[in-house]
Motif scaffolding. Structure first.
Motif, PDB file in Angstrom:
ATOM      1  N   TRP A 168       0.851  -1.204   0.000  1.00 14.02           N
ATOM      2  CA  TRP A 168       0.000   0.000   0.000  1.00 14.02           C
ATOM      3  C   TRP A 168       0.882   1.248   0.000  1.00 14.02           C
ATOM      4  CZ3 TRP A 168      -1.020   4.535   2.382  1.00 14.02           C
ATOM      5  CH2 TRP A 168      -2.284   5.112   2.201  1.00 14.02           C
ATOM      6  N   GLN A 172       1.037   4.120  -2.855  1.00 10.41           N
ATOM      7  CA  GLN A 172       0.334   5.351  -2.488  1.00 10.41           C
ATOM      8  C   GLN A 172       1.249   6.485  -2.043  1.00 10.41           C
ATOM      9  OE1 GLN A 172      -2.860   5.534  -3.056  1.00 10.41           O
ATOM     10  NE2 GLN A 172      -3.040   3.360  -3.568  1.00 10.41           N
ATOM     11  N   THR A 173       2.456   6.171  -1.578  1.00 12.82           N
ATOM     12  CA  THR A 173       3.304   7.243  -1.030  1.00 12.82           C
ATOM     13  C   THR A 173       4.627   7.400  -1.772  1.00 12.82           C
ATOM     14  OG1 THR A 173       4.446   5.813   0.588  1.00 12.82           O
ATOM     15  CG2 THR A 173       2.335   6.798   1.260  1.00 12.82           C
ATOM     16  N   ALA A 221      -1.512  10.798   1.193  1.00 11.82           N
ATOM     17  CA  ALA A 221      -2.161   9.656   0.545  1.00 11.82           C
ATOM     18  C   ALA A 221      -3.513   9.365   1.168  1.00 11.82           C
ATOM     19  CB  ALA A 221      -1.260   8.425   0.641  1.00 11.82           C
ATOM     20  N   GLU A 225      -7.110   9.699  -0.733  1.00 13.65           N
ATOM     21  CA  GLU A 225      -8.043   8.576  -0.764  1.00 13.65           C
ATOM     22  C   GLU A 225      -9.399   8.965  -0.198  1.00 13.65           C
ATOM     23  OE1 GLU A 225      -7.250   4.013   0.094  1.00 13.65           O
ATOM     24  OE2 GLU A 225      -7.547   5.122   1.951  1.00 13.65           O
TER      25      GLU A 225
END
Length: 240
Positions: A168, A172-173, A221, A225
């Motif tokens: 993740w 995402q980062t 992030a 989201e």
């Protein structure tokens, strides 16, 4: 000869297979291919006649694509299952089975979320961030059929959680999804290892309770989201 059970691979041409000795074979004319997906039907056919089971390797996994078998036996098995599945008793059993699966899945999602919180082990000052991250990782990783590491049973749940969290964070980062990685054996693995180290460093700062840089990639992030989730909800409401 066709009159023996075989484990085969897809052949170079349509309606051909490759046996364990590397020979290219063509199933008999009266045979048909039954795709994988209906376990009871496949088992019924295999109990009735000779079959060639088509398998492919995907990494360390062996995946069944289906079986070749005589058409008459396949049709007979389908008719028998259709009769069985049309009875009220089957419908009751099916409904009970679905409830058990749903309950089991819900329990697993809860266990995975808690295991994710335990793995993160953020300082109390970052408890809310830990909860948001754990929920996001759980929502992404645990759906049935997602094909993520969270769905495997080959490794302990704490290993699944760690892999899911690092994945993740990688997507995402970091800029991983936009990176140009050279086509060389081990290059992608090395990039992932490097990014995993950076992610672990960021997690350790949350665990010790440090004041993170503003804006922090993780916070950004999570906020992105959250915004996307709200936009989806609003769009769905408008469509309804």
């Amino acid at each position: 000869m066709p009159f023996q059970n075989r484990i085969v691979q897809p052949g170079p041409k349509q309606k051909t297979v490759i046996d364990t000795n590397g020979n290219v074979l063509t199933p008999p004319q009266e045979w048909v291919f039954l795709k994988a997906g209906d376990g009871p039907l496949t088992r019924s056919v295999k109990s009735r006649c000779i079959t060639w089971q088509v398998q492919v390797k995907k990494g360390k996994r062996t995946i069944s694509k289906g079986i070749w078998a005589e058409k008459g036996h396949v049709e007979a098995a389908k008719q028998e299952l259709e009769r069985k599945r049309s009875t009220p008793e089957y419908e009751r059993q099916r409904a009970a089975q679905l409830k058990r699966k749903e309950r089991k899945h819900a329990e697993y999602v809860e266990d995975f979320y808690q295991a994710t919180l335990d793995f993160l082990a953020f300082h109390p000052a970052h408890r809310q961030t830990a909860e948001r991250l754990a929920k996001s990782v759980t929502d992404l990783a645990t759906p049935i059929g997602s094909g993520t590491v969270a769905r495997t049973t080959r490794i302990p749940i704490h290993k699944r959680v760690e892999a899911a969290v690092i994945a993740w964070l990688r997507h995402q980062t970091t800029g991983y999804d936009q990176m140009h990685i050279i086509r060389k054996k081990g290059s992608r693995r090395e990039v992932r290892r490097m990014l995993a180290q950076k992610s672990q460093l960021m997690l350790s700062r949350y665990r010790t309770g440090e004041t993170l840089d503003n804006p922090c990639p993780l916070q950004q992030a999570l906020e992105t989201e959250h915004r996307l989730s709200r936009l989806k909800e609003e769009k769905k409401k408008q469509q309804d």
